[in-house]
Design an enzyme around this catalytic site. Structure first.
Site, PDB file in Angstrom:
ATOM      1  N   LYS A  60     -10.273 -71.046  41.125  1.00 50.97           N
ATOM      2  CA  LYS A  60     -10.227 -69.144  40.764  1.00 50.97           C
ATOM      3  C   LYS A  60     -10.199 -68.753  41.842  1.00 50.97           C
ATOM      4  O   LYS A  60      -9.963 -67.344  42.159  1.00 50.97           O
ATOM      5  CB  LYS A  60     -10.704 -68.675  39.338  1.00 50.97           C
ATOM      6  CG  LYS A  60     -10.221 -69.143  38.434  1.00 50.97           C
ATOM      7  CD  LYS A  60     -11.044 -68.888  37.362  1.00 50.97           C
ATOM      8  CE  LYS A  60     -10.623 -68.980  35.727  1.00 50.97           C
ATOM      9  NZ  LYS A  60     -11.374 -69.141  34.970  1.00 50.97           N
ATOM     10  N   THR A  73      -6.013 -73.299  37.999  1.00 51.47           N
ATOM     11  CA  THR A  73      -4.866 -74.400  37.470  1.00 51.47           C
ATOM     12  C   THR A  73      -5.569 -75.482  36.311  1.00 51.47           C
ATOM     13  O   THR A  73      -6.680 -75.128  35.790  1.00 51.47           O
ATOM     14  CB  THR A  73      -5.668 -75.896  38.864  1.00 51.47           C
ATOM     15  OG1 THR A  73      -6.867 -76.445  38.189  1.00 51.47           O
ATOM     16  CG2 THR A  73      -5.176 -75.606  40.038  1.00 51.47           C
ATOM     17  N   ASN A 130      -6.255 -77.372  33.997  1.00 49.04           N
ATOM     18  CA  ASN A 130      -6.402 -78.792  33.623  1.00 49.04           C
ATOM     19  C   ASN A 130      -5.933 -79.397  32.254  1.00 49.04           C
ATOM     20  O   ASN A 130      -6.581 -79.399  31.686  1.00 49.04           O
ATOM     21  CB  ASN A 130      -7.607 -79.562  33.638  1.00 49.04           C
ATOM     22  CG  ASN A 130      -8.553 -78.875  35.195  1.00 49.04           C
ATOM     23  OD1 ASN A 130      -8.280 -77.683  36.186  1.00 49.04           O
ATOM     24  ND2 ASN A 130      -8.824 -80.023  36.413  1.00 49.04           N
ATOM     25  N   GLU A 178      -3.301 -81.083  37.842  1.00 53.63           N
ATOM     26  CA  GLU A 178      -3.606 -79.585  37.243  1.00 53.63           C
ATOM     27  C   GLU A 178      -2.163 -78.811  37.264  1.00 53.63           C
ATOM     28  O   GLU A 178      -1.194 -78.803  38.468  1.00 53.63           O
ATOM     29  CB  GLU A 178      -4.674 -79.561  37.617  1.00 53.63           C
ATOM     30  CG  GLU A 178      -6.511 -80.049  38.035  1.00 53.63           C
ATOM     31  CD  GLU A 178      -7.184 -79.952  39.463  1.00 53.63           C
ATOM     32  OE1 GLU A 178      -7.467 -78.788  39.319  1.00 53.63           O
ATOM     33  OE2 GLU A 178      -8.292 -80.599  39.417  1.00 53.63           O
ATOM     34  N   ILE A 189       0.191 -71.823  36.827  1.00 56.20           N
ATOM     35  CA  ILE A 189       1.355 -71.024  36.638  1.00 56.20           C
ATOM     36  C   ILE A 189       1.678 -69.497  37.985  1.00 56.20           C
ATOM     37  O   ILE A 189       0.354 -69.583  37.832  1.00 56.20           O
ATOM     38  CB  ILE A 189       1.208 -70.802  35.566  1.00 56.20           C
ATOM     39  CG1 ILE A 189       0.847 -71.813  34.467  1.00 56.20           C
ATOM     40  CG2 ILE A 189       2.345 -69.369  34.716  1.00 56.20           C
ATOM     41  CD1 ILE A 189       1.040 -71.857  33.290  1.00 56.20           C
ATOM     42  N   HIS A 237       2.066 -66.751  37.077  1.00 53.56           N
ATOM     43  CA  HIS A 237       2.428 -65.790  36.522  1.00 53.56           C
ATOM     44  C   HIS A 237       1.068 -65.213  36.271  1.00 53.56           C
ATOM     45  O   HIS A 237      -0.034 -65.638  36.839  1.00 53.56           O
ATOM     46  CB  HIS A 237       2.745 -66.103  34.795  1.00 53.56           C
ATOM     47  CG  HIS A 237       2.723 -65.035  34.378  1.00 53.56           C
ATOM     48  ND1 HIS A 237       3.511 -63.667  33.770  1.00 53.56           N
ATOM     49  CD2 HIS A 237       1.897 -64.405  32.719  1.00 53.56           C
ATOM     50  CE1 HIS A 237       3.434 -63.416  32.719  1.00 53.56           C
ATOM     51  NE2 HIS A 237       2.081 -63.525  32.543  1.00 53.56           N
ATOM     52  N   ARG A 248       4.738 -82.437  48.632  1.00 54.19           N
ATOM     53  CA  ARG A 248       3.994 -82.703  49.684  1.00 54.19           C
ATOM     54  C   ARG A 248       3.088 -84.153  49.462  1.00 54.19           C
ATOM     55  O   ARG A 248       2.780 -83.671  47.930  1.00 54.19           O
ATOM     56  CB  ARG A 248       3.848 -81.487  50.629  1.00 54.19           C
ATOM     57  CG  ARG A 248       2.528 -81.004  50.028  1.00 54.19           C
ATOM     58  CD  ARG A 248       1.989 -80.399  51.064  1.00 54.19           C
ATOM     59  NE  ARG A 248       1.113 -79.094  50.006  1.00 54.19           N
ATOM     60  CZ  ARG A 248      -0.145 -79.836  49.696  1.00 54.19           C
ATOM     61  NH1 ARG A 248      -1.007 -80.975  50.056  1.00 54.19           N
ATOM     62  NH2 ARG A 248      -0.885 -78.614  49.714  1.00 54.19           N
ATOM     63  N   PHE A 274      -8.491 -80.348  53.429  1.00 54.70           N
ATOM     64  CA  PHE A 274      -8.950 -79.074  54.469  1.00 54.70           C
ATOM     65  C   PHE A 274     -10.094 -78.988  54.909  1.00 54.70           C
ATOM     66  O   PHE A 274     -11.589 -79.999  54.560  1.00 54.70           O
ATOM     67  CB  PHE A 274      -8.176 -77.971  53.639  1.00 54.70           C
ATOM     68  CG  PHE A 274      -7.122 -78.006  53.175  1.00 54.70           C
ATOM     69  CD1 PHE A 274      -6.295 -77.188  53.879  1.00 54.70           C
ATOM     70  CD2 PHE A 274      -6.703 -78.796  51.660  1.00 54.70           C
ATOM     71  CE1 PHE A 274      -4.658 -77.063  53.361  1.00 54.70           C
ATOM     72  CE2 PHE A 274      -5.352 -78.703  51.583  1.00 54.70           C
ATOM     73  CZ  PHE A 274      -4.068 -77.801  52.518  1.00 54.70           C
TER      74      PHE A 274
END
Ligand code: ADP
Ligand code: MG
Length: 114
Positions: free
Chosen positions: A23, A29, A31, A81, A84, A86, A106, A111
């Site tokens: 978030k 996501t 889950n 996960e 959406i 929206h 991918r 990172f």
């Protein structure tokens, strides 16, 4: 690996994840439970997929999905996960999420920073 199981349909309850800060990144996501994750084909490639999703009886939206190794379980269990595309008024933990995965983007990536 990635494409041979597509399109893939899946439906299950949205559970609490591990608060890894999705978030904070602006990409919450939703889950799926461990049980739903275990029902996925064991040889499906990890990585980032896309498709369609709906929550409960709600509208169908675009989604992006991560199938990845779960650091919480020392990377021996997968997590699935869904983000959406929206803006929802409220969180929807406990609701039934239905998805259809239609394509692969991918593999997983590391990172250096958040
Ligand atoms: P968790 O670690 O519990 O999965 P996240 O930071 O990943 O926490 O937030 C996921 C939760 O955010 C979802 O379970 C859902 O209730 C809520 N949520 C709100 N908007 C979205 C969205 N657009 N896509 C996915 N989840 C969303
Ligand atoms: Mg999450």
């Amino acid at each position: 690996g990635a494409m041979r199981h597509l399109p893939y349909f899946c439906r299950g309850e949205v559970v609490k994840g591990f608060g890894r800060g999705s978030k904070e990144l602006g990409i919450p996501t939703a889950n799926f439970s461990e049980q739903v994750v275990e029902s996925f084909p064991s040889d499906i490639s990890t990585g980032i997929y896309y498709g369609w999703a709906c929550v409960g009886n709600g509208d169908v939206h675009k989604m992006v999905l991560s199938i990845g190794w779960n650091p919480f379980y020392k990377n021996i269990k997968k997590s699935v996960e869904t983000h959406i595309i929206h803006t929802f008024k409220e969180d929807f933990y406990g609701e039934i999420l239905s998805i259809v995965i239609t394509g692969y983007i991918r593999p997983e990536k590391n990172f250096d920073s958040l």
